[in-house]
Design a protein around this motif. Structure first.
Motif, PDB file in Angstrom:
ATOM      1  N   LYS A 317       0.810  -1.217   0.000  1.00  0.00           N
ATOM      2  CA  LYS A 317       0.000   0.000   0.000  1.00  0.00           C
ATOM      3  C   LYS A 317       0.845   1.269   0.000  1.00  0.00           C
ATOM      4  CE  LYS A 317      -3.647   2.333   1.796  1.00  0.00           C
ATOM      5  NZ  LYS A 317      -2.888   3.339   1.137  1.00  0.00           N
ATOM      6  N   LEU A 319       2.744   4.775  -0.726  1.00  0.00           N
ATOM      7  CA  LEU A 319       2.336   6.089  -1.213  1.00  0.00           C
ATOM      8  C   LEU A 319       3.308   6.571  -2.293  1.00  0.00           C
ATOM      9  CD1 LEU A 319       1.511   7.624   2.282  1.00  0.00           C
ATOM     10  CD2 LEU A 319      -0.076   6.568   0.647  1.00  0.00           C
ATOM     11  N   THR A 340      -0.718  -0.385  -4.713  1.00  0.00           N
ATOM     12  CA  THR A 340      -1.153   0.955  -5.105  1.00  0.00           C
ATOM     13  C   THR A 340      -0.585   1.310  -6.477  1.00  0.00           C
ATOM     14  OG1 THR A 340       0.608   1.634  -3.633  1.00  0.00           O
ATOM     15  CG2 THR A 340      -1.632   2.031  -2.899  1.00  0.00           C
ATOM     16  N   ASN A 341      -1.308   2.197  -7.128  1.00  0.00           N
ATOM     17  CA  ASN A 341      -0.941   2.593  -8.481  1.00  0.00           C
ATOM     18  C   ASN A 341       0.134   3.683  -8.420  1.00  0.00           C
ATOM     19  OD1 ASN A 341      -1.041   2.836 -11.220  1.00  0.00           O
ATOM     20  ND2 ASN A 341      -2.928   4.054 -11.256  1.00  0.00           N
ATOM     21  N   GLU A 359      -5.861   3.221  -5.937  1.00  0.00           N
ATOM     22  CA  GLU A 359      -5.233   4.532  -5.740  1.00  0.00           C
ATOM     23  C   GLU A 359      -4.712   4.603  -4.295  1.00  0.00           C
ATOM     24  OE1 GLU A 359      -4.378   6.495  -8.186  1.00  0.00           O
ATOM     25  OE2 GLU A 359      -5.313   4.909  -9.386  1.00  0.00           O
ATOM     26  N   PRO A 360      -3.582   5.305  -4.107  1.00  0.00           N
ATOM     27  CA  PRO A 360      -2.873   5.209  -2.824  1.00  0.00           C
ATOM     28  C   PRO A 360      -3.686   5.597  -1.589  1.00  0.00           C
ATOM     29  CG  PRO A 360      -1.799   6.773  -4.321  1.00  0.00           C
ATOM     30  CD  PRO A 360      -2.820   6.033  -5.124  1.00  0.00           C
ATOM     31  N   ARG A 361      -4.610   6.547  -1.722  1.00  0.00           N
ATOM     32  CA  ARG A 361      -5.350   6.944  -0.503  1.00  0.00           C
ATOM     33  C   ARG A 361      -6.704   6.240  -0.411  1.00  0.00           C
ATOM     34  NH1 ARG A 361      -1.610   9.756   2.656  1.00  0.00           N
ATOM     35  NH2 ARG A 361      -0.329  10.947   1.216  1.00  0.00           N
ATOM     36  N   ASP A 362      -6.968   5.343  -1.325  1.00  0.00           N
ATOM     37  CA  ASP A 362      -8.305   4.752  -1.388  1.00  0.00           C
ATOM     38  C   ASP A 362      -8.387   3.488  -0.523  1.00  0.00           C
ATOM     39  OD1 ASP A 362     -10.837   3.953  -2.014  1.00  0.00           O
ATOM     40  OD2 ASP A 362     -10.620   4.261  -4.181  1.00  0.00           O
ATOM     41  N   THR A 366      -9.058  -0.592  -1.405  1.00  0.00           N
ATOM     42  CA  THR A 366      -8.064  -1.581  -0.961  1.00  0.00           C
ATOM     43  C   THR A 366      -8.780  -2.716  -0.231  1.00  0.00           C
ATOM     44  OG1 THR A 366      -6.518   0.240  -0.655  1.00  0.00           O
ATOM     45  CG2 THR A 366      -5.908  -1.860   0.349  1.00  0.00           C
TER      46      THR A 366
END
Ligand code: UDP
Length: 413
Positions: A317, A319, A340-341, A359-362, A366
Motif C-alpha cells: 500500500k 504512497l 497501489t498505483n 489509488e494510494p489513498r483509497d 483496498t
C-alpha cells in the motif's frame, strides 16, 4: 568501506528457468563486456531491496566473466539521518538540509571514497547516499566510468534537494532509473532498468527446497499466525511511504465482513533507516489491543518467504515506491497482490490480470479488493498464475544482469 558478503551463484543454476535463446543472449551480452571490472557501492549489506539484488547479482556477474565487487559504505548514524532527509526530499517531501547536515554528508562520502583501494572500469553508485562519492572518486580514477543507479521515485523532487546534487549529477556518466518518468527532473541522459528478484534465494525458493536453518525459519509454527484463518500480509520496512497505518485501516474494513481475518506486517529494520523504530511504535500503538495483528521484525529470508506464501492476499500500500521488489516476490509465489498505483507497482501489476491496483489513498477500494480475493478462491488463483508468468518473463535476476551488461557496453565504448 567494506566488502559485502555475496551469495553463491552460478549462471548454470538458472538454466532450468530460462529458455535456450535467452541463455545464449545473456551469455553474449556478458561476453561483450568481460574485459571490464565493475564495483557496486551502496550503504547496507542487508535489509532493503538494493542489498537484496546485489547479493546475487554480483556473484552471477563474476560467474559470467564480468568481474564485480560490492562495497558498502561505513558511516555514522548522523549520516543516515541526513540521507533519510535527502531520500524524503527526492521523493517530494521537502525539508531542506542544514549546513551541519550538508557537512556530515560531504565528510562521510569523502572518507568512503578515500577508502576505495583500486581502480575499476565502471563504478555503480546506488542511491543518493553514495552519489556524493563521485567527485572524489573521479579525481582519483579519471579513467573510470561512473553510473548513478537511483532506485527511488524521482517524479516530483524538492528542488533544493535536487540542487544539492547538481555538481555530482554533472560528473556521472549515466543515470539509471526504474521508470522513464523518474528521469524527467534530471538534466542528464538516463537509462531505464527494471529491478529483479533472485528465484534461487532463500527468500524466493520453493519451501520444499530449503534445508537446515532456512527450513526451520520457514516453519510457520514459529510465527504467531493461525494457518486456518485468512491472512493479509505486507512485507516492508516500517516507513511512512509504505503506509502501514493505511494498511491497518484497510484491514479493519475487511474485518467488518471477514471477522476472523488476520494481518501480519513483516518488516525489517535496516541499519540505514533511522525512522524505522518510530513508525514501528506508531503501528504497534495503533494495533496493541488487536490479537489478530502481528508485527514481525527482522525475519530471516526464509521466514519472509514462508509468510508471503502463507498470505491469502499480499498488500503493498505504498504512497511512493521506486519499484517494490516485494511485489515481484509475491507474484512469483503466485500470491494475489493488492498494490497501489504508484511508482514501480504498475510496472508489475496489470489491474485485474495479475493482481489489483488501487489509488494510494483509497482505503475502501483496498479493502474491497482484499475481500473479493478472500471470498473467491478461483479469482485469487487466476491472478496468482498471471503474476507468476509476469515475473518469469520480466523480473528475474538473469535479465537484470543482461541489462547491466548492455549498459556497461554502452557507457564504456
Ligand atoms: N525485506 C525483508 N525483510 C523484511 C522486510 C523487507 O527481507 O522484514 C525485503 C523484501 O523482501 C524486499 C526488500 O526487503 O526484498 C524490500 O525491497 P523493496 O523494493 O520492496 O523496498 P525498499 O525497502 O527497497 O524500499
Amino acid at each position: 568501506m567494506q566488502f559485502a558478503p555475496t551469495a553463491d551463484r552460478t549462471f548454470a543454476s538458472y538454466a532450468p528457468l530460462l529458455d535456450d535463446r535467452t541463455q545464449r543472449a545473456i551469455r553474449e551480452r556478458a561476453g561483450a563486456v568481460s574485459d571490464l571490472t565493475v564495483c557496486h557501492v551502496n550503504t547496507t549489506a542487508s535489509g532493503g531491496g538494493v542489498a537484496e539484488m546485489l547479493r546475487s547479482l554480483v556473484p552471477l556477474s563474476t560467474d559470467l566473466g564480468v568481474e564485480a565487487d560490492w562495497q558498502v559504505m561505513t558511516a555514522p548514524d548522523a549520516f543516515y539521518e541526513v540521507t533519510k532527509a535527502i531520500h524524503n526530499g527526492l521523493q517530494g517531501d521537502g525539508a531542506s538540509l542544514t549546513e551541519a547536515m550538508e557537512a556530515t554528508y560531504h565528510e562521510t562520502v569523502a572518507e568512503n571514497a578515500a577508502a576505495v583501494e583500486r581502480r575499476y572500469d565502471v563504478v555503480v553508485l546506488h542511491d543518493p547516499q553514495t552519489l556524493g562519492m563521485v567527485g572524489h572518486l573521479a579525481e582519483r580514477f579519471p579513467e573510470t566510468t561512473f553510473v548513478w543507479r537511483c532506485h527511488i521515485d524521482l517524479t516530483d523532487p524538492a528542488p533544493e534537494t535536487l540542487a544539492f546534487f547538481e555538481s555530482d549529477l554533472e560528473r556521472v556518466d549515466r543515470v539509471v532509473v526504474s521508470r522513464q518518468e523518474y528521469a524527467r527532473p534530471l538534466d542528464t541522459e538516463a537509462t531505464v532498468i527494471h529491478p529483479a528478484i533472485d528465484p534461487l534465494a532463500p527468500k524466493n525458493r520453493p519451501l520444499a527446497d530449503l534445508t537446515g536453518e532456512a527450513a526451520a525459519a520457514a516453519d510457520l509454527d514459529r510465527y504467531p499466525v493461525d494457518p486456518d484463518r485468512p491472512l493479509l500480509v505486507q512485507v516492508s520496512r516500517f516507513d511512512p511511504w509504505k503506509d502501514p497505518l493505511g494498511v491497518v485501516e484497510a484491514y479493519r474494513l475487511v474485518a467488518e465482513d471477514v471477522p476472523d481475518v488476520q494481518l501480519a506486517f513483516v518488516g525489517g529494520m535496516p541499519d540505514d533507516d533511522p525512522e524505522g523504530q518510530e513508525i514501528y511504535d506508531a503501528v504497534e500503538g495503533e494495533t496493541a489491543d488487536d490479537e489478530s495483528v502481528h508485527l514481525l521484525t527482522d525475519l530471516p529470508d526464509a521466514g519472509v518467504n514462508a509468510m508471503q506464501r502463507a498470505a491469502d492476499v499480499v498488500l503493498q500500500k505504498s504512497l511512493r515506491e521506486g519499484f517494490a521488489l516485494t511485489v515481484s516476490e509475491a507474484l512469483w509465489k503466485r500470491r494475489p497482490v493488492v498494490g497501489t498505483n504508484v511508482g514501480g507497482i504498475p510496472l508489475q501489476i496489470t489491474d485485474g490480470e495479475n493482481g489489483y491496483l488501487v489509488e494510494p489513498r483509497d482505503i475502501e477500494a483496498t479493502a474491497e479488493r482484499c475481500r473479493r480475493l478472500l471470498e473467491d478462491e478461483a479469482l485469487a488463483e487466476r491472478l496468482g498464475e498471471g503474476g507468476r508468468e509476469t515475473v518469469q518473463r520480466r523480473f528475474l535476476l538473469p535479465r537484470l544482469l543482461a541489462d547491466y551488461c548492455e549498459l556497461f557496453a554502452d557507457v564504456t565504448r
